[in-house]
Design an enzyme around this catalytic site. Structure first.
Site, short mmCIF file in Angstrom:
data_model
loop_
_atom_site.label_atom_id
_atom_site.label_comp_id
_atom_site.label_asym_id
_atom_site.label_seq_id
_atom_site.Cartn_x
_atom_site.Cartn_y
_atom_site.Cartn_z
N GLY A 238 -0.52 1.43 8.29
CA GLY A 238 -1.85 1.34 8.91
C GLY A 238 -2.71 0.35 8.14
N SER A 239 -4.00 0.57 8.24
CA SER A 239 -4.92 -0.39 7.63
C SER A 239 -4.97 -0.21 6.11
CB SER A 239 -6.33 -0.17 8.19
OG SER A 239 -6.78 1.11 7.79
N THR A 240 -5.49 -1.22 5.45
CA THR A 240 -5.70 -1.12 4.01
C THR A 240 -6.69 0.00 3.70
OG1 THR A 240 -5.12 -3.42 3.67
CG2 THR A 240 -6.49 -2.41 1.98
N GLY A 243 -4.83 3.11 3.56
CA GLY A 243 -4.06 3.17 2.32
C GLY A 243 -4.92 3.55 1.12
N GLU A 260 2.57 0.63 3.88
CA GLU A 260 2.74 -0.58 4.68
C GLU A 260 1.38 -0.86 5.32
OE1 GLU A 260 5.44 -2.33 4.85
OE2 GLU A 260 7.02 -0.97 4.18
N CYS A 294 1.62 -6.13 12.32
CA CYS A 294 1.17 -6.34 10.94
C CYS A 294 1.71 -7.67 10.43
CB CYS A 294 1.55 -5.17 10.04
SG CYS A 294 3.27 -4.81 10.06
#
Ligand code: UN1
Length: 504
Positions: A238-240, A243, A260, A294
Site C-alpha cells: 500500500g502507500s508509504t 507503511g 511493499e 506501484c
C-alpha cells in the site's frame, strides 16, 4: 464504439466462482465498480471478535500444517493452481469489474497467480539450508528452515489478487497459515479467491480448517493483524503512509514486516536508444493499468539529442490512446479507482502547472457517469520539482531533459522511493553503469524494458520508502520461514569453539 464483450454482473461472476450470496448481499460495506460507479455488492466487515477468532483458528491450522511434509503442502498449492487455471476467465472478469483493469491485464494478473503457484510447487521440494564447515572435529553445522506461523497479508486494490498469491503460495508451502485483509475497495475478488482455495482444499482432503482465510474490513481489521501476538509476519502492500503506521507497531512486538510501499519509478532514454522500442515500453509502463501500478512509470529523463524525436511521438500516443470501459476490446486505459484518485490527479497536475509544467491530457472523459475516466497526462518540466518527488497513483508522466547520464541517474535516485527503474540504451557501458552499484538505487533496475510488469521468478520489492520487502521469486521464501542453525557433535569429546577451555 464496440460494446463490452463481457457484461456479466458481480452476482453472476461470484456465483460462477462459487461464492455464496450471503457473503456479498446485504452487508454493511457497499462495493462500487469503477467502470460505472454503481454499487455491485455489499459485503460484511469482520468484527474485532471475528478477526481474533480467525487468527486463532489460523494459528491452530498452522500447528497442524507445519507437520505436513513440504512437498505434500505443495500438492495443495498445485491443486489451487488448477482451480485458478479453470477459473481464469471468470476471476479475471471479476478483477476487471471490481478494479477496472482492462481484460488483458486482468487475465495477466490471474496468470501471475498461476505462475507463483507453479513456482511454489517446485519450491516445496527446495526449502533447503546450508551445511557449513565447522572448526571443531567430529561436528557438523547446518541450518534448517522451519515454518513461521500465521502470515498476515494486507493487499491493495490495484493488484487485488496477485499480490496475495505471491505471499500465500509461498507461505503455504513454507508451512504457514494465512490471514488476508484485502483492500476495502476490492473484497469481492478476495472472496472469489477464497472460494477457489476452499475448492482446492476439498480436493486435497485433509488441509486443516482455517489454513487461509479472508477478513474484510477497514483499518481496524488491519490493526488486528498487525497487533496480534500470533501473527509473526505481516506482509503489507500500500502507500508509504500505511507503511509508516504498520512498521512501528510490528517493531513494537518484534514481528517481521514485509513492506511493499510507494514507488516513483523512472526511466532514462539515452541517445543510442531504439526509439520505437522505447516508445512502446514507456507507453505500457506509464499508461497501462491507468497508471495505478506501484511499478508504473512516473518520471522520464530523455537525453537532449533524442528529446525532439521521442516526446512529440509520445504526446500523440497520449492523445490517441483509447480510454474507456475496460471490458471493451481495444480499450487500453480503464477508469481510475474512485473520485479521490481523480482529485489527487487533478491536484498534482495543478501543482505541476504552477511549477512551470506544460501538460497534455489529464482531462476527464465521459464526465456524466459516476466513474472516473481520464486521459493520461504527460507533463514536460524543466527540472524535478517537488510534485515529481511524491507518488500520485494516477496516469501522470513527468518528462524532463538531460545532458549527462550521471545527472540523469542522480535525478532518478533523488526521490524518497526506490522500487523500479529502467534505462533504454544500446550502449553497453551505459546499461552496465545503470545496473551497477553507482547506478539505480532501486529494487528493480531494467534495461530496454519499462519498470513495470515484472515476472514472478525474481524477487519483487524496493528500497528506501518503498519499504525494503521482497516477495515472489528468488529467495523471498526465506521471509516466510524461521532459520535455525544446528551444530551437532558426533564425537566423544567436547571441544569448545574459539579454543576456549573450561575444564572442571
Ligand atoms: C503492484 O503494483 O502492486 O511488476 C504490483 C508489476 C506487477 C506487479 C505490480 N508484476 O508491474
Amino acid at each position: 464504439m464496440e460494446a463490452p464483450s463481457d457484461i456479466r454482473s458481480a452476482d453472476q461472476l461470484l456465483t460462477q466462482l462459487g461464492v455464496p450470496a450471503e457473503l456479498y448481499v446485504g452487508g454493511n460495506r457497499p462495493i462500487r465498480s469503477p467502470i460505472t460507479g454503481e454499487t455491485i455488492a455489499a459485503v460484511y466487515d469482520a468484527s474485532a471478535a471475528e478477526a481474533d477468532a480467525a487468527i486463532e483458528r489460523a494459528h491452530q491450522a498452522f500447528l497442524a500444517w507445519r507437520d505436513v511434509p513440504a512437498p505434500r503442502r505443495g500438492e495443495l498449492v498445485r491443486l489451487f493452481g488448477e482451480e485458478l487455471r479453470a477459473a481464469k476467465p471468470d476471476l479475471a472478469a471479476l478483477v476487471t469489474l471490481e478494479a477496472g483493469k482492462i481484460v488483458s491485464e486482468a487475465l495477466g494478473e490471474v496468470q501471475e497467480m498461476i505462475d507463483i503457484c507453479d513456482y511454489a510447487v517446485g519450491l516445496s521440494r527446495q526449502l533447503f539450508g546450508l551445511t557449513i564447515a565447522t572448526e571443531r572435529p567430529e561436528h557438523r553445522m547446518m541450518e534448517t528452515w522451519h515454518p513461521l506461523g500465521v502470515v498476515g497479508v494486507i493487499s491493495a486494490f490495484n493488484f487485488p489478487v496477485a499480490v496475495w498469491s505471491w505471499n500465500a503460495a509461498l507461505a503455504l508451502v513454507c508451512g504457514d497459515a494465512c490471514v488476508w485483509k484485502p483492500s476495502e475497495k476490492t473484497p469481492l475478488t478476495a472472496l472469489a479467491v477464497q472460494a477457489l482455495f476452499e475448492a482446492a482444499c476439498l480436493r486435497f482432503g485433509d488441509a486443516p480448517a482455517g489454513l487461509s482465510c479472508v477478513l474484510i474490513g477497514g483499518r481496524e481489521v488491519g490493526e488486528a493483524l498487525v497487533d496480534h501476538p500470533k501473527v509473526p509476519l505481516v506482509s503489507a502492500t500500500g502507500s508509504t503512509a500505511m507503511g509508516r503506521a504498520v512498521a512501528p507497531r510490528l517493531a513494537q512486538r518484534f514481528a517481521r514486516a514485509l513492506l511493499e510501499l510507494g514507488g516513483n519509478n523512472a526511466a532514462i532514454v539515452a541517445p543510442s536508444t531504439d526509439l520505437d522500442l522505447a516508445l512502446r515500453g514507456i507507453a505500457f509502463a506509464a499508461m497501462g493499468t491507468a497508471g495505478q501500478r506501484c511499478t508504473s512509470l512516473r518520471r522520464l529523463f530523455v537525453h537532449d539529442s533524442c528529446y525532439d524525436a521521442l516526446v512529440p511521438r509520445l504526446k500523440s500516443a497520449y492523445a490517441s490512446v483509447p480510454v474507456g470501459d475496460p471490458r471493451r476490446a481495444g480499450t487500453l486505459v480503464g477508469p481510475l479507482i474512485d473520485q479521490a484518485a481523480y482529485e489527487r490527479m487533478l491536484a498534482a497536475l495543478a501543482e505541476a502547472r504552477a511549477l512551470g509544467g506544460r501538460v497534455v491530457g489529464g482531462e476527464r472523459v465521459d464526465s456524466a457517469s459516476g466513474a472516473f475516466y481520464v486521459r493520461p497526462a504527460l507533463v514536460e518540466l524543466h527540472a524535478q520539482v517537488e510534485v515529481v518527488r511524491s507518488e500520485t497513483f494516477a496516469p501522470i508522466l513527468y518528462v524532463m531533459r538531460y545532458q549527462e547520464l550521471a545527472e540523469a541517474i542522480a535525478w532518478q535516485n533523488d526521490v524518497p522511493q526506490g522500487l523500479s527503474s529502467s534505462i533504454f540504451t544500446n550502449d553497453m557501458r551505459e546499461a552496465e553503469l545503470f545496473i551497477s552499484a553507482r547506478g539505480s538505487d532501486c529494487g528493480i533496475a531494467n534495461v530496454n524494458i519499462g519498470p513495470s510488469g515484472a515476472e514472478i521468478g525474481g524477487a519483487f520489492g524496493g528500497e528506501k520508502e518503498t519499504g525494503g520487502g521482497r516477495e515472489a521469486g528468488s529467495d523471498s521464501w526465506k521471509a516466510y520461514m524461521r532459520r535455525a542453525t544446528n551444530t551437532l557433535n558426533y564425537g566423544r569429546s567436547l571441544p569448545l569453539a574459539q579454543g576456549v577451555s573450561f575444564d572442571l
